[in-house]
Enzyme design. Structure first.
Site, PDB file in Angstrom:
ATOM      1  N   ASP A  14      28.958  35.400  39.759  1.00 44.95           N
ATOM      2  CA  ASP A  14      30.037  34.885  40.212  1.00 44.95           C
ATOM      3  C   ASP A  14      30.145  33.607  40.003  1.00 44.95           C
ATOM      4  O   ASP A  14      29.347  32.770  40.814  1.00 44.95           O
ATOM      5  CB  ASP A  14      30.263  35.422  41.564  1.00 44.95           C
ATOM      6  CG  ASP A  14      31.261  35.062  42.425  1.00 44.95           C
ATOM      7  OD1 ASP A  14      32.126  34.242  41.816  1.00 44.95           O
ATOM      8  OD2 ASP A  14      31.511  35.773  43.610  1.00 44.95           O
ATOM      9  N   HIS A  71      38.685  29.304  48.024  1.00 44.19           N
ATOM     10  CA  HIS A  71      39.223  30.148  49.112  1.00 44.19           C
ATOM     11  C   HIS A  71      40.376  29.010  49.503  1.00 44.19           C
ATOM     12  O   HIS A  71      40.232  28.033  50.534  1.00 44.19           O
ATOM     13  CB  HIS A  71      38.272  30.361  50.422  1.00 44.19           C
ATOM     14  CG  HIS A  71      37.069  31.543  49.929  1.00 44.19           C
ATOM     15  ND1 HIS A  71      36.558  31.964  50.771  1.00 44.19           N
ATOM     16  CD2 HIS A  71      36.831  31.988  48.605  1.00 44.19           C
ATOM     17  CE1 HIS A  71      35.633  33.006  50.021  1.00 44.19           C
ATOM     18  NE2 HIS A  71      35.789  32.797  48.825  1.00 44.19           N
ATOM     19  N   ASP A  98      20.263   5.972  50.809  1.00 47.73           N
ATOM     20  CA  ASP A  98      21.437   5.591  50.302  1.00 47.73           C
ATOM     21  C   ASP A  98      21.941   6.200  49.153  1.00 47.73           C
ATOM     22  O   ASP A  98      22.637   5.856  48.269  1.00 47.73           O
ATOM     23  CB  ASP A  98      21.690   4.158  49.924  1.00 47.73           C
ATOM     24  CG  ASP A  98      20.120   3.956  49.004  1.00 47.73           C
ATOM     25  OD1 ASP A  98      19.514   4.735  48.955  1.00 47.73           O
ATOM     26  OD2 ASP A  98      19.844   2.796  48.858  1.00 47.73           O
ATOM     27  N   GLU A 137      35.733  40.598  39.366  1.00 53.30           N
ATOM     28  CA  GLU A 137      36.890  39.680  40.159  1.00 53.30           C
ATOM     29  C   GLU A 137      37.496  38.879  39.007  1.00 53.30           C
ATOM     30  O   GLU A 137      37.134  38.354  37.906  1.00 53.30           O
ATOM     31  CB  GLU A 137      35.812  38.712  40.959  1.00 53.30           C
ATOM     32  CG  GLU A 137      36.972  37.484  41.616  1.00 53.30           C
ATOM     33  CD  GLU A 137      36.120  36.627  42.279  1.00 53.30           C
ATOM     34  OE1 GLU A 137      34.786  36.300  42.410  1.00 53.30           O
ATOM     35  OE2 GLU A 137      36.932  36.211  43.265  1.00 53.30           O
ATOM     36  N   ASP A 157      37.643  31.468  39.763  1.00 53.15           N
ATOM     37  CA  ASP A 157      36.693  32.454  40.562  1.00 53.15           C
ATOM     38  C   ASP A 157      36.410  33.559  39.973  1.00 53.15           C
ATOM     39  O   ASP A 157      37.344  34.547  40.103  1.00 53.15           O
ATOM     40  CB  ASP A 157      37.149  32.333  42.035  1.00 53.15           C
ATOM     41  CG  ASP A 157      36.293  33.234  42.850  1.00 53.15           C
ATOM     42  OD1 ASP A 157      34.853  33.435  42.659  1.00 53.15           O
ATOM     43  OD2 ASP A 157      36.689  33.540  44.283  1.00 53.15           O
ATOM     44  N   HIS A 191      33.379  43.391  52.177  1.00 60.17           N
ATOM     45  CA  HIS A 191      34.385  42.153  52.122  1.00 60.17           C
ATOM     46  C   HIS A 191      35.899  42.423  51.843  1.00 60.17           C
ATOM     47  O   HIS A 191      36.206  43.521  51.530  1.00 60.17           O
ATOM     48  CB  HIS A 191      33.561  40.801  51.348  1.00 60.17           C
ATOM     49  CG  HIS A 191      33.594  41.511  49.849  1.00 60.17           C
ATOM     50  ND1 HIS A 191      34.575  41.680  48.975  1.00 60.17           N
ATOM     51  CD2 HIS A 191      32.316  41.632  49.106  1.00 60.17           C
ATOM     52  CE1 HIS A 191      34.002  41.879  47.800  1.00 60.17           C
ATOM     53  NE2 HIS A 191      32.633  42.113  47.939  1.00 60.17           N
ATOM     54  N   HIS A 225      26.173  36.202  49.235  1.00 61.23           N
ATOM     55  CA  HIS A 225      25.920  34.731  49.012  1.00 61.23           C
ATOM     56  C   HIS A 225      24.820  34.484  48.507  1.00 61.23           C
ATOM     57  O   HIS A 225      24.281  33.701  48.677  1.00 61.23           O
ATOM     58  CB  HIS A 225      26.533  34.005  50.088  1.00 61.23           C
ATOM     59  CG  HIS A 225      28.068  33.820  50.263  1.00 61.23           C
ATOM     60  ND1 HIS A 225      28.511  33.615  51.158  1.00 61.23           N
ATOM     61  CD2 HIS A 225      28.924  34.506  49.738  1.00 61.23           C
ATOM     62  CE1 HIS A 225      29.922  33.755  51.450  1.00 61.23           C
ATOM     63  NE2 HIS A 225      30.233  34.342  50.368  1.00 61.23           N
ATOM     64  N   TYR A 228      27.876  47.771  46.611  1.00 62.09           N
ATOM     65  CA  TYR A 228      26.671  47.243  46.732  1.00 62.09           C
ATOM     66  C   TYR A 228      25.687  48.340  47.134  1.00 62.09           C
ATOM     67  O   TYR A 228      25.898  48.751  48.373  1.00 62.09           O
ATOM     68  CB  TYR A 228      26.395  46.257  47.651  1.00 62.09           C
ATOM     69  CG  TYR A 228      27.617  44.901  47.283  1.00 62.09           C
ATOM     70  CD1 TYR A 228      27.368  43.916  46.456  1.00 62.09           C
ATOM     71  CD2 TYR A 228      28.686  45.051  48.013  1.00 62.09           C
ATOM     72  CE1 TYR A 228      28.404  43.176  45.914  1.00 62.09           C
ATOM     73  CE2 TYR A 228      29.770  43.874  47.720  1.00 62.09           C
ATOM     74  CZ  TYR A 228      29.535  43.034  46.882  1.00 62.09           C
ATOM     75  OH  TYR A 228      30.475  42.106  46.443  1.00 62.09           O
ATOM     76  N   ARG A 241      30.149  43.854  41.173  1.00 64.93           N
ATOM     77  CA  ARG A 241      31.596  43.138  41.596  1.00 64.93           C
ATOM     78  C   ARG A 241      32.259  42.973  40.517  1.00 64.93           C
ATOM     79  O   ARG A 241      31.662  42.276  39.465  1.00 64.93           O
ATOM     80  CB  ARG A 241      31.361  41.906  42.532  1.00 64.93           C
ATOM     81  CG  ARG A 241      32.680  41.458  43.263  1.00 64.93           C
ATOM     82  CD  ARG A 241      32.608  40.301  44.462  1.00 64.93           C
ATOM     83  NE  ARG A 241      31.965  39.358  44.038  1.00 64.93           N
ATOM     84  CZ  ARG A 241      30.616  38.989  44.374  1.00 64.93           C
ATOM     85  NH1 ARG A 241      29.975  39.820  45.294  1.00 64.93           N
ATOM     86  NH2 ARG A 241      29.901  37.749  44.214  1.00 64.93           N
ATOM     87  N   HIS A 280      41.495  36.774  47.875  1.00 60.50           N
ATOM     88  CA  HIS A 280      41.726  35.434  48.805  1.00 60.50           C
ATOM     89  C   HIS A 280      42.644  34.593  48.063  1.00 60.50           C
ATOM     90  O   HIS A 280      42.596  34.609  46.711  1.00 60.50           O
ATOM     91  CB  HIS A 280      40.449  34.709  49.037  1.00 60.50           C
ATOM     92  CG  HIS A 280      39.675  34.699  48.153  1.00 60.50           C
ATOM     93  ND1 HIS A 280      39.626  33.343  47.418  1.00 60.50           N
ATOM     94  CD2 HIS A 280      38.305  35.186  47.586  1.00 60.50           C
ATOM     95  CE1 HIS A 280      38.779  33.513  46.322  1.00 60.50           C
ATOM     96  NE2 HIS A 280      38.070  34.584  46.669  1.00 60.50           N
ATOM     97  N   GLU A 340      38.868  41.615  43.618  1.00 56.63           N
ATOM     98  CA  GLU A 340      37.372  41.504  43.562  1.00 56.63           C
ATOM     99  C   GLU A 340      36.782  42.677  44.275  1.00 56.63           C
ATOM    100  O   GLU A 340      35.956  42.592  45.279  1.00 56.63           O
ATOM    101  CB  GLU A 340      36.845  40.122  43.826  1.00 56.63           C
ATOM    102  CG  GLU A 340      37.075  39.690  45.431  1.00 56.63           C
ATOM    103  CD  GLU A 340      36.510  38.245  45.745  1.00 56.63           C
ATOM    104  OE1 GLU A 340      35.279  38.081  45.484  1.00 56.63           O
ATOM    105  OE2 GLU A 340      37.175  37.481  45.884  1.00 56.63           O
TER     106      GLU A 340
HETATM  107  N1  GLY Z   1      33.076  32.977  44.590  1.00 56.87           N
HETATM  108  C1  GLY Z   1      33.445  33.321  45.925  1.00 56.87           C
HETATM  109  C2  GLY Z   1      34.303  34.388  46.250  1.00 56.87           C
HETATM  110  O1  GLY Z   1      34.375  35.299  45.357  1.00 56.87           O
HETATM  111  O2  GLY Z   1      34.992  34.720  47.218  1.00 56.87           O
HETATM  112 MN    MN Z   2      36.473  35.257  45.240  1.00 58.01          MN
HETATM  113 MN    MN Z   3      33.811  34.882  43.463  1.00 65.56          MN
END
Ligand code: GLY
Ligand code: MN
Ligand code: MN
Length: 440
Positions: free
Chosen positions: A247, A348, A37, A396, A258, A337, A230, A376, A394, A341, A372
């Site tokens: 991130d 997202h 539960d 962003e 983000d 990537h 990820h 890498y 990265r 977004h 972003e």
């Molecule tokens: N934190 C997920 C992305 O940057 O898309």
């Molecule tokens: Mn992002």
């Molecule tokens: Mn991100």
């Protein structure tokens, strides 16, 4: 806070998009069991929330559109003393009718009976095609006579693309808290600490500033872990001389932020780290400057791939003609990537990238997107100069498209090498003087 009138205006706008003689059904998110539960923290379904402003589970919203106009009906959990003892107070039908500007309110137990009634003589039924199967089965059973089944998620997604002034304020608030968290991470004395300890420092700032939760699981990736896109284990020790890719963004009143910053463990970038970092930062700045109405995301993507490829050639990571490299997708190994977004109620954001005719939706005033770019360099990749191996970077930010061009909503989060190093020296001063100045 978003006013009830704004939710009503959204329902009316959605009503205009519905075809005549139709019914649309939206459900609240399902609670998710963790075990026995115990449940995972509940969070309302974003599209349901977008048109209802209602946070309780086990609820639904129905739109009935006929020649006479639009009728909206909210279904809520009935009051139940015993259940409320365990799970907290419910608003109940009476108070929901007072609070929400809908035409009718019923207990959820009446849903099926009412749905039957509303569906009589209608031509179409809208619902979210990604609903769980038991609900879709129930809707199909109740709508055998219905001529067309249509996806409501697409219509709401289109609306969610353009943020209102109040939504932008909430996104700004989320980013403000996230800024404090990233700055705390920069100041944090990371010597002999684990990634999760730095994560705790960041999330402490989220929660202690009233952010309900994170907008996604924080990535706190030291050294080579940054090359796992990820990476969420966050369980390794931070090593002097390495970078950490963070991130992390909070959610404030249902709105996301983000943000990624890549910072040195000991507060100072090494020369190779700085070379890579400044290359990515230069690309990010150029792409952000391109943001304005009518520009396409695919243009930003192509330009970022070109600029990163040119940067990698300069640093000796890739060799050859940039056009040929891009054609052969050689750059994808280091930047696999997207450049960004949509962001809003979801990190997202559930908003479309293409029109129904498959053509791309260009940027337009009121949209919010991330930019972003990244690079890498895996530690085992022998094809790149040794000094860059094991580094992942990265950067962003969250960008609002304005009528003229853009506003970088996260521009106050330290980003240049100098600004990050300045923040990074504060923990040493703090230790020395016994107190910190958060504004340093
Ligand atoms: N934190 C997920 C992305 O940057 O898309
Ligand atoms: Mn992002
Ligand atoms: Mn991100």
């Amino acid at each position: 806070m978003i006013a009830e009138l704004e939710y009503k205006a959204r329902r009316d706008a959605l009503g205009v998009k519905l075809s005549n003689n139709s019914v649309a059904v939206l459900f609240s998110a399902e609670p998710k069991s963790r075990s026995n539960d115990t449940e995972y923290p509940y969070r309302q379904n974003s599209s349901f929330y977008y048109v209802s402003g209602f946070k309780e589970d086990n609820s639904a919203l129905i739109f009935v559109k006929t020649k006479k106009g639009l009728k909206t009906i909210l279904f809520v959990q009935g009051k139940d003393k015993k259940a409320e003892l365990w799970s907290g107070k419910r608003l109940g039908e009476k108070r929901a009718k007072e609070k929400f500007l809908v035409n009718e309110v019923y207990a959820m137990s009446k849903l099926q009976e009412k749905l039957k009634e509303f569906l009589t003589n209608k031509k179409s039924l809208y619902y979210d095609f990604s609903l769980d199967y038991s609900k879709i089965k129930m809707l199909k059973r109740e709508s055998k006579e219905i001529f067309a089944h249509k996806n409501i998620a697409l219509l709401i997604g289109e609306m969610r693309l353009i943020k209102s002034a109040t939504e932008i304020e909430l996104i700004k608030k989320a980013i403000k808290i996230t800024k404090e968290a990233h700055h705390a991470a920069m100041r944090f004395d990371k010597k002999d600490k684990f990634e999760y300890q730095l994560q705790a420092e960041i999330e402490y700032v989220f929660k202690s500033n009233g952010a309900y939760s994170d907008a996604y699981t924080s990535i706190v990736a030291g050294g080579n872990s940054a090359n796992t896109l990820h990476y969420v284990k966050n369980d390794k020790i931070l090593k002097q001389g390495e970078l950490i890719l963070i991130d992390a963004g909070c959610e404030y009143e249902y709105y996301a932020s983000d943000i990624t910053r890549t910072i040195p463990v000991n507060g100072k970038f090494t020369k190779p780290q700085k070379e890579l970092y400044n290359m990515v930062l230069g690309v990010q700045k150029k792409i952000i400057k391109m943001v304005k109405p009518h520009v396409k995301r695919s243009t930003l993507q192509a330009r970022s791939e070109k600029l990163l490829t040119l940067g990698m050639i300069k640093l000796g990571i890739l060799k050859g003609d940039y056009k040929k490299l891009i054609k052969k997708k050689k750059h994808k190994k280091y930047f696999p990537h997207g450049i960004g977004h949509w962001m809003g109620l979801d990190v997202h954001d559930e908003a479309p990238y293409k029109y129904h005719n498959d053509s791309e939706i260009p940027l337009s005033s009121g949209m919010v997107l991330t930019i972003e770019p990244a690079i890498y360099c895996d530690k085992n990749d022998k094809s790149i100069p040794k000094k860059y191996r094991g580094i992942g970077i990265r950067i962003e930010d969250n960008i609002l498209v304005t009528s003229k061009n853009y506003e970088n909503l996260s521009k106050n989060i330290a980003k240049s090498v100098a600004a990050i190093e300045k923040k990074g020296t504060v923990f040493a001063l703090k230790a020395y003087y016994g107190k910190g100045n958060n504004e340093l």
